[in-house]
Design an enzyme around this catalytic site. Structure first.
Site, short mmCIF file in Angstrom:
data_model
loop_
_atom_site.label_atom_id
_atom_site.label_comp_id
_atom_site.label_asym_id
_atom_site.label_seq_id
_atom_site.Cartn_x
_atom_site.Cartn_y
_atom_site.Cartn_z
N ASP A 20 4.26 19.83 11.72
CA ASP A 20 5.50 19.57 12.38
C ASP A 20 5.55 18.75 13.52
O ASP A 20 4.63 18.62 14.26
CB ASP A 20 5.95 21.14 12.74
CG ASP A 20 7.67 21.06 12.82
OD1 ASP A 20 8.26 20.77 12.13
OD2 ASP A 20 8.03 21.88 13.85
N GLU A 61 6.06 16.10 9.45
CA GLU A 61 7.58 16.01 9.34
C GLU A 61 7.74 15.26 10.64
O GLU A 61 7.46 15.46 11.64
CB GLU A 61 8.09 17.55 9.78
CG GLU A 61 9.43 17.65 9.65
CD GLU A 61 9.94 17.46 11.21
OE1 GLU A 61 11.26 17.16 11.47
OE2 GLU A 61 9.23 17.85 12.12
N ASP A 72 14.45 22.79 8.30
CA ASP A 72 15.41 21.97 9.37
C ASP A 72 16.58 21.48 8.89
O ASP A 72 17.50 21.07 9.89
CB ASP A 72 14.42 20.84 9.77
CG ASP A 72 13.24 20.93 10.21
OD1 ASP A 72 13.06 21.95 11.23
OD2 ASP A 72 12.17 20.37 9.97
#
Length: 188
Positions: free
Chosen positions: A14, A42, A114
């Protein structure tokens, strides 16, 4: 390392946008030293621009794994959830993949924690059929498709659109859906 030592075969890292690239590459090398592993990051950005370190990260790193294709995910949702034009989507996809030295490193997805889930976005008219089209495209674009939990069972929160908790409702297990069949067929 605990997860890898315990048998995990893949990791999503992340917020790589906020990590120093040298440290991140060292971390990846350490993980890869444990054996074959699928890792992707990400990096939240709605568009890929020259000069952005994501652009350099994609193009020049032979060690770093790919990151989620967030810019084209937005184009896919705009086209299928909001009735956008396929000609515009085609242009956006061609431009996006032209930035890659290796387009097969792209990590394509439709939903994540998200972002508002596809089935919570856009017009409700024919949403399941449009979801199937978006899902099929995501699975057949150059690169690696990633399916977010619940896409195979049409998981969506009808109570709201934001995060949390509406992007992360409790899992509903149903592998008998048309979406599940599309995923199995195209993944094969």
């Amino acid at each position: 390392m605990l997860f890898v030592d315990s048998g995990a075969c893949g990791l999503r890292i992340d917020a790589v946008k906020h990590m120093e690239l040298g440290w991140l590459e060292t971390f990846y090398l350490r993980l890869y030293s444990k054996g074959p592993l699928f890792i992707y990051g990400e990096y939240f950005t709605p568009s890929l621009q020259k000069g952005d370190d994501l652009y350099e990260f994609y193009r020049y790193s032979n060690v770093s794994p790919p990151v989620l294709s967030i810019p084209i995910r937005e184009d896919i949702v705009r086209t299928f959830a909001f009735f956008g034009g396929l000609d515009k989507l085609s242009e956006e996809l061609e431009d996006y993949y032209s930035h890659f030295v290796y387009p097969t490193k792209a990590v394509n997805f439709l939903d994540s924690h998200d972002l508002v889930r596809f089935l919570n976005a856009g017009d409700r008219k024919d949403e399941i059929q449009r979801f199937h089209m978006a899902l099929a495209l995501t699975l057949t674009l150059p690169g690696i498709p990633v399916i977010y939990y619940g896409d195979e069972s049409y998981l969506a929160s009808k109570d709201g659109r934001g995060d949390p908790p509406y992007n992360r409702p409790m899992m509903v297990f149903d592998n008998t859906t048309e979406a599940s069949r599309i995923i199995r067929t195209l993944a094969g």
